[in-house]
Design an enzyme around this catalytic site. Structure first.
Site, PDB file in Angstrom:
ATOM      1  N   ASP A   1      43.179   4.461  50.815  1.00 42.05           N
ATOM      2  CA  ASP A   1      41.895   4.063  51.397  1.00 42.05           C
ATOM      3  C   ASP A   1      42.130   3.531  52.807  1.00 42.05           C
ATOM      4  OD1 ASP A   1      38.878   3.227  50.583  1.00 42.05           O
ATOM      5  OD2 ASP A   1      39.769   1.656  51.834  1.00 42.05           O
TER       6      ASP A   1
ATOM      7  N   ASN B   1      33.077   3.649  61.983  1.00 43.97           N
ATOM      8  CA  ASN B   1      31.770   4.305  61.978  1.00 43.97           C
ATOM      9  C   ASN B   1      30.728   3.512  62.761  1.00 43.97           C
ATOM     10  OD1 ASN B   1      32.411   6.600  60.438  1.00 43.97           O
ATOM     11  ND2 ASN B   1      32.168   5.490  58.521  1.00 43.97           N
TER      12      ASN B   1
ATOM     13  N   HIS C   1      29.650   8.009  63.423  1.00 47.66           N
ATOM     14  CA  HIS C   1      30.133   8.718  62.241  1.00 47.66           C
ATOM     15  C   HIS C   1      30.887   9.996  62.605  1.00 47.66           C
ATOM     16  CE1 HIS C   1      28.346   6.312  58.984  1.00 47.66           C
ATOM     17  NE2 HIS C   1      27.392   6.039  59.864  1.00 47.66           N
TER      18      HIS C   1
ATOM     19  N   ASP D   1      34.409  10.960  61.106  1.00 50.75           N
ATOM     20  CA  ASP D   1      34.753  12.240  60.474  1.00 50.75           C
ATOM     21  C   ASP D   1      36.055  12.799  61.038  1.00 50.75           C
ATOM     22  OD1 ASP D   1      32.494  12.094  58.920  1.00 50.75           O
ATOM     23  OD2 ASP D   1      31.324  13.505  60.124  1.00 50.75           O
TER      24      ASP D   1
ATOM     25  N   GLU E   1      36.087   7.323  52.394  1.00 48.94           N
ATOM     26  CA  GLU E   1      37.421   7.308  52.990  1.00 48.94           C
ATOM     27  C   GLU E   1      38.516   7.149  51.944  1.00 48.94           C
ATOM     28  OE1 GLU E   1      35.888   3.012  53.137  1.00 48.94           O
ATOM     29  OE2 GLU E   1      35.111   5.046  53.153  1.00 48.94           O
TER      30      GLU E   1
END
Length: 285
Positions: A142, A150, A155, A159, A185
């Site tokens: 994680d 973000n 965002h 990505d 994530e």
């Protein structure tokens, strides 16, 4: 007479091509249409005999039915066009099916395995491990403070970071290891035929590589991230009485708890579930 012979010959060629196409599709098809193609090829092959007969009859007797000769060509031509159309339809259907299977197996953003596929691979590995008595490891990875990426950079940058994370992970992992995105994530990493010590070494190598590698994105400056990793080891000699789905859920829960342990201990570190793990996997990195 020669006109009738020409028409019959053209008709014959159309049916030969249609029959060969049907036979080829039968040989290469693995779908439910396979036997349908065989029956169609057989039927067209029998019709070829009906086209050869009138040609021999003309040469032997000199008599012919011009209307039958005229009608034979469009009939055979339409059969060929129909077979070609069906062939195109089947190929398109197979391509669409392949595309759907690919989309189902892979995460469209990161191109890692999808949640469904990675869970299926882990389930298969449980069965294989119980059969060959080799342990394997499952890691949950994680990104630390990913929400900040973000919120601060957008965002689309987030990505790009996820895409880079999978690519950078694959640079460290072995060819037999697989990465799957299970949400946001969070990622699962399957390490086949790996014991506790080997899994701890791989996890630490992965954590260090991610922490030291800059992410080049559409942002004006490079980004560095850290990850927390939780892991668990499947021992095929334990819990033999439990069903496969129960063991899968237990492994996922163990890896998840270990990952949150790594988070609670300060992030950017590795933790493994279970008291029987070696000191290496309890170390704080």
């Amino acid at each position: 007479m020669y006109i009738a012979i020409g028409l019959y010959c053209l008709s014959l060629l159309c049916q030969v091509f249609a029959s060969l196409i049907s036979l080829s599709l039968f040989r290469h098809s693995v779908t439910i249409y396979r036997w349908g193609w065989l029956f169609l090829a057989t039927g067209l092959g029998l019709m070829i005999g009906r086209r050869i007969g009138p040609i021999f009859h003309i040469f032997e007797s000199g008599r012919f039915d011009l209307l039958d000769a005229i009608l034979s060509l469009p009939i055979s031509g339409f059969l060929l066009l129909g077979v070609l159309g069906l062939r195109k339809l089947i190929i398109k259907s197979d391509n669409n099916q392949l595309m759907l299977e690919t989309l189902a197996q892979h995460d469209p953003l990161t191109n890692s395995l999808s949640r469904t596929e990675i869970l299926y691979r882990v389930s298969e590995e449980i069965e294989r491990s119980r059969r060959n008595k080799h342990s394997f490891a499952l890691l949950e990875m994680d990104i630390d403070h990913f929400k900040d990426v973000n919120d601060q950079l957008g965002h689309h940058v987030g990505d790009e970071v996820l895409i880079n994370l999978v690519r950078q992970s694959q640079e460290v992992l072995r060819s037999i290891d697989t990465v799957g995105r299970i949400g946001g994530e969070e990622f699962l990493i399957l390490l086949p035929e790996t014991d506790a010590t080997g899994a701890a070494q791989i996890a630490e190598r992965l954590r260090e590589h991610i922490a030291n590698t800059a992410n080049e994105t559409s942002s004006s400056s490079s980004i560095k991230i850290t990850i927390s990793i939780g892991g668990t080891i499947f021992n095929p000699n334990e819990n033999m009485e439990y069903k496969q789905d129960i063991l899968l859920n237990e492994l996922l829960n163990q890896a998840d708890l270990a990952m949150y342990q790594a988070k609670n201990e300060g992030r950017n570190r590795v933790a493994f579930w279970g008291a029987s793990t070696p000191p290496l996997k309890r170390a704080r990195y």
